[in-house]
Design an enzyme around this catalytic site. Structure first.
Site, PDB file in Angstrom:
ATOM      1  CG  ASP A  45      -0.264   5.007   1.359  1.00  0.00           C
ATOM      2  OD1 ASP A  45       0.472   6.157   1.556  1.00  0.00           O
ATOM      3  OD2 ASP A  45      -0.362   4.305   0.726  1.00  0.00           O
ATOM      4  CG  HIS A  49      -2.786   6.693  -2.723  1.00  0.00           C
ATOM      5  ND1 HIS A  49      -4.179   6.035  -2.640  1.00  0.00           N
ATOM      6  CD2 HIS A  49      -1.721   6.395  -2.708  1.00  0.00           C
ATOM      7  CE1 HIS A  49      -3.579   5.120  -2.137  1.00  0.00           C
ATOM      8  NE2 HIS A  49      -2.284   5.157  -2.170  1.00  0.00           N
TER       9      HIS A  49
END
Length: 1011
Positions: free
Chosen positions: A343, A548
């Site tokens: 992800d 992230h």
């Protein structure tokens, strides 16, 4: 006598079975209503705290009586419940559960250890007290339930990505003991799967009808009130699932998976999260180690956190693996063989080389399934990086890392697979994700039944290793994708939360400088202790911030504040370490303090520097410092008696325009501060397009479809509005000589303003734009544009350890989807013998469309952090016209110089009066990126050097050093010695060979220090 067969109507039959298992309809008489039997209450007490207390401290607090229906909160607080329970004697022989439903995320503690999480969203609403209560088991127990006042996905107000609601309250809706009927649960799983087969295979499929008729027959013979009818119904299901498929079935490798976003303050399957578990729940960590030994828990990924794949520097990406792999080796006995990054918002073209250098040749992700414009053409393929390194990649074809084991998902995995015929295996990641949760027993039960059932793919509970081994056996026909894996979505993350981006770039630079100076001090001083522990701590803070959803700016305000505090820690401790290393580097006789000018880059630099004066002011000086070395600060008497270069001339015309000229470039600003001309003096070549203005600030409306902090949509380009300055605001700043400058003010909007100083130094090939913005906007996007007198179908962007080209046109949908891209320190637009480079010191979002170079400066999203980007910002960008290619012109060196200013550090005694250089490299194509101490403790007098080829060429070069080197060897990125990597070291130098964009690491063993 058996009932005569009936003609069956599809929909009524299907819905009949649905209602029989429904948790909503007819629960008074259907099977679902019998899942739990007898129940009894528990005795509750609780206390609230704004802190996250350890268990030992929490159980000492004053608990007050509580009951079902109570509210607690607000957001981010913790409510601890003491649960006192007495199990009825008549329940001996039964399965007994604590049924618990509350808002928030709950953790059950039993005998001082955490035993299970409970969340409504994660479908974990009961804890098994006993699978079969024995007569000898204790009847009275006290449990504790720790409830965090936030959901699995945070605490957004009204939507998942909204800013948290600070006043939200939470409620306990169920707390009781109950008898659980496992046989009912098993029948429910059977019937749900049979419905899934019937629906998934469709009304024109024979096997679909068999599934529906089997389910209908089970309803006919199963009386929920009579458990003795259950075995016959179960036998029908077992017969159906026991009918096997053929040898050619596609094989699905099901792997329990728990994706946890570190930016959401949770724990899970990344090295950083496992370290938190180790520190906060040592008993649980020990159990994870046991499960790992038995193969039931598989550490994956190999990195410290699941980092962003675009913004971290090449060295930071190496450190993600170095810290992660060493942690997995230390705690679980082996390193990871798969890189696991499901992800993140795109994947750098240098990742294959970095993976391979860290012992990894397999990669799993699924994020490219989110592409907005183009469907990625593969699910299993080879990925070839910038230097030619190749890794095997698998995207689970179900396009999710949070499967639940349904028939629909299993069928989608097969039908979606874009590499049919090339491979017959797919990954299937099941378990609640993003906020954690992970697999449930129901998911496991579903997948076990689907192991080998006719009409469906074969499903096996597997591991990453088994999946990739199967894919490698079939890899002969796989296709290869070359270059970056660009995500056509979330391109706002290159710009959102500019302060996080600036902190990231600055802290990468500080740690680079600290390691380099500490390494040189280690080599030159027998007394100096390399600060390995402090540096590991600071690196881990930086790596955590590169998660992230943190460095990308897509985090909540609390996380952004934590991240800014971590950056401040790195800055302050880093500067202390810098001073200590500088002091050790030039430890001389006690005397009046001198000033040392230090260059941490591997080439000689001559630059204008502002040197501190005793009165607190600064004086400008032109200093020359050798590569990776130092020079004494010029004394006031020696200041610039003869300038080797032409001084800077500054002239303001009567119309208010200003010209800056240093003999290399000539800069012309109109009375509002826009750039009307940029000329390369030697050739007379103009860089700005005819009739156009450079340094043009532009404002866009920035309202994405949903993902506010994440996305900037293509249609924002249709709302472009130039910000018009006011004539007469441009004034001369520094009047020339070593430096010339002009400055101006610009009102961006009624709420936001900007001031800028345009600076040109003697001998400098670029003009700098020092910018300060006070930004108070909502859903606006600020960029600065430079239309160039250049024509080229592609532009060049710096990435980790290299650069790549992207189109400047919209020929295909793949080109058009890159309307906003990322870069690191520079972008360049060049034609045959001339080009224009745009450099920056803390920006990442950029684009080149046609002949216009654009740098993205600030956004103003309102979710998940309503304060994102609001306030004061300082940043610098620079413009460099050049003759020939950007490689020949030194654009790469110039961008490094902008980002790594010369250091003026006080020396503890008289500063050395001669210059000194530790390392130099003979080729401008090779960058010596990193000098650090080797990680292993027994190698404390061994340095690691990391170099890379930056031009995209094959090159031989010499590495020269003045340090006392005993031995030189090649090693990998994990600092493991290459057995065939011995390097010949003679005359203080060694020879190295590079292919395009190759990264090479060396171990240099220092000679023992003199006594």
């Amino acid at each position: 006598m058996a009932a005569a067969p009936f003609l069956k109507h599809w929909r009524t039959t299907f819905e009949r079975v649905e209602k029989f298992v429904s948790p909503i309809y007819f629960t008074d008489c259907n099977l679902r209503g019998r899942l739990f039997g007898d129940s009894c209450p528990v005795t509750l007490s609780s206390f609230l705290t704004p802190e996250r207390l350890p268990y030992e401290k929490a159980v000492q607090q004053n608990f007050s009586p509580a009951q079902v229906g109570d509210s607690f909160g607000p957001t981010w607080w913790t409510c601890w419940f003491r649960v006192e329970l007495v199990i009825p004697e008549v329940w001996v022989g039964q399965e007994v559960h604590l049924c618990w439903e509350s808002d928030g995320e709950s953790l059950v503690w039993r005998d001082g250890e955490p035993v299970q999480g409970l969340t409504k969203e994660g479908e974990k609403t009961s804890y098994i007290l006993s699978e079969r209560l024995r007569a000898a088991d204790p009847r009275s127990l006290t449990l504790y339930v720790e409830v965090a006042c936030n959901g699995l996905l945070g605490a957004g107000k009204g939507s998942m990505i909204a800013a948290p609601d600070p006043e939200k309250m939470f409620q306990l809706s169920q707390a009781k003991l109950a008898v659980f009927h496992r046989d009912v649960h098993n029948l429910l799983v059977d019937l749900e799967l049979l419905l899934g087969v019937a629906k998934g295979l469709g009304e024109d499929n024979q096997r679909s009808f068999q599934a529906l008729h089997t389910a209908n027959q089970m309803v006919n013979i199963c009386d929920p009130a009579q458990p003795e009818t259950y075995p016959a119904a179960k036998a029908l299901a077992s017969k159906f699932f026991g009918q096997h498929g053929g040898e050619s079935q596609h094989t699905i490798h099901a792997m329990g998976h728990c994706h946890i976003d570190t930016g959401q303050r949770a724990t899970g399957q990344q090295a950083q999260q496992l370290e938190w578990v180790k520190n906060q729940y040592p008993g649980l960590h020990a159990r994870l180690q046991e499960f790992a030994c038995r193969g039931q828990f598989v550490p994956v990924g190999g990195t410290w956190v699941e980092m962003d794949g675009n913004l971290p520097s090449g060295e930071a990406m190496v450190r993600q693996f170095l810290q992660g792999q060493n942690f997995f080796l230390q705690e679980f006995g082996k390193m990871c063989s798969e890189f696991w990054l499901p992800d993140t918002f795109g994947y750098s073209a240098q990742l294959p080389q970095i993976m391979q250098g860290c012992g990894i040749r397999r990669f799993l992700t699924q994020k490219l399934s989110w592409n907005l414009v183009n469907s990625f053409p593969h699910h299993t393929f080879f990925w070839e990086g910038l230097d030619g390194s190749r890794v095997l990649v698998h995207f689970p074809p179900g396009d999710s890392y949070g499967m639940q084991g349904s028939v629909e998902e299993v069928l989608k995995t097969v039908t979606n697979n874009r590499d049919k015929g090339r491979t017959n295996h797919s990954g299937f990641l099941f378990g609640f994700g993003d906020g954690g949760g992970g697999p449930t027993q129901t998911m496991l039960d579903r997948l076990k039944r689907l192991g080998n059932t006719d009409g469906l793919p074969r499903v096996q509970l597997s591991s990453p290793g088994q999946l990739f081994t199967a894919l490698e056996r079939d890899s002969g026909q796989l296709c290869t994708w070359v270059g970056e894996l660009f995500l056509e979505l979330h391109n706002g993350t290159y710009t959102t939360h500019a302060q996080l981006k600036k902190g990231n770039r600055e802290c990468e630079q500080i740690l680079h400088d600290v390691e380099m100076l500490s390494s040189l001090a280690l080599a030159r001083s027998a007394q100096f202790l390399y600060p390995a522990a402090q540096l590991q701590h600071l690196w881990r803070l930086l790596l955590l911030n590169q998660f992230h959803d943190v460095v990308t700016g897509s985090c909540i305000q609390l996380v952004a504040e934590d991240a800014m505090n971590y950056y401040e820690d790195i800055r302050s401790h880093g500067n202390t370490l810098l001073s200590a290393a500088a002091a050790a580097l030039c430890a001389g006789e006690p005397g009046p303090e001198g000033l040392l000018i230090i260059n941490t880059l591997p080439w000689k630099r001559t630059e204008v520097l502002a040197l501190p004066k005793p009165c607190g002011a600064h004086s400008l000086a032109l200093v020359t410092v050798p590569s990776i070395g130092y020079a004494p600060a010029p004394t006031p008497t020696s200041l610039q008696l003869l300038l080797p270069q032409q001084p800077v001339f500054v002239m303001q015309e009567t119309d208010g325009s200003v010209t800056l000229d240093n003999g290399i470039i000539r800069v012309k600003l109109d009375p509002t501060g826009c750039l009307t001309s940029l000329v390369l003096v030697a050739s007379g070549r103009e860089a700005i397009a005819e009739g156009a203005l450079g340094n043009q600030f532009v404002l866009f409306d920035d309202v994405p479809l949903y993902w506010d902090a994440w996305d900037v949509m293509d249609y924002h380009l249709e709302t472009r509005k130039p910000v018009l300055g006011q004539a007469g605001t441009l004034a001369v700043g520094t009047e020339g000589g070593l430096r010339g400058s002009a400055w101006f003010l610009l009102q961006i909007s009624p709420n936001s303003r900007l001031s800028q100083e345009v600076v040109l130094d003697v001998g400098c090939p670029y003009v700098r734009f020092h910018t300060e913005v006070h930004w108070h906007e909502a859903h606006k996007f600020l960029k600065v544009e430079f239309p160039a007198r250049i024509r080229s179908p592609q532009a060049t962007y710096e990435i980790q350890f290299g650069h790549l080209q992207r189109p400047t046109h919209n020929n295909t949908s793949w080109d058009w989807a890159r309307y906003e891209v990322w870069a690191h320190r520079w972008i360049d637009l060049s034609e045959c013998d001339f080009g224009l480079a745009l450099l920056n010191n803390c920006k990442y979002g950029a684009s080149v469309r046609g002949n216009v170079l654009s740098l993205s400066l600030l956004r103003a999203p309102k979710a998940p952090d309503v304060t994102a980007d609001m306030g004061r910002h300082e940043f610098t960008y620079a413009l460099m016209p050049h003759k020939g290619s950007f490689q020949e012109a030194g654009v790469i060196h110039a961008a490094y110089n902008l980002n790594f200013p010369l250091l003026a550090l006080p020396a503890p005694g008289p500063a050395p009066d001669t210059t000194w250089s530790a390392f130099s490299v003979s080729s401008p194509a090779v960058v010596l990126e990193t000098i650090k101490q080797a990680e292993k403790s027994h190698q404390h007098r061994t340095l690691v050097l990391r170099l890379y080829e930056a031009h995209g060429s094959h090159v031989d070069c010499w590495l020269q050093t003045s340090l006392p080197i005993q031995e030189a060897t090649l090693c990998d990125l994990l600092e493991q010695r290459d057995p065939a990597g011995h390097l010949s070291f003679q005359d203080h130098r060694l020879k190295l060979t590079f292919s395009p964009f190759q990264v090479r690491s060396l171990l240099l063993v220092l000679q023992p220090p003199p006594n």
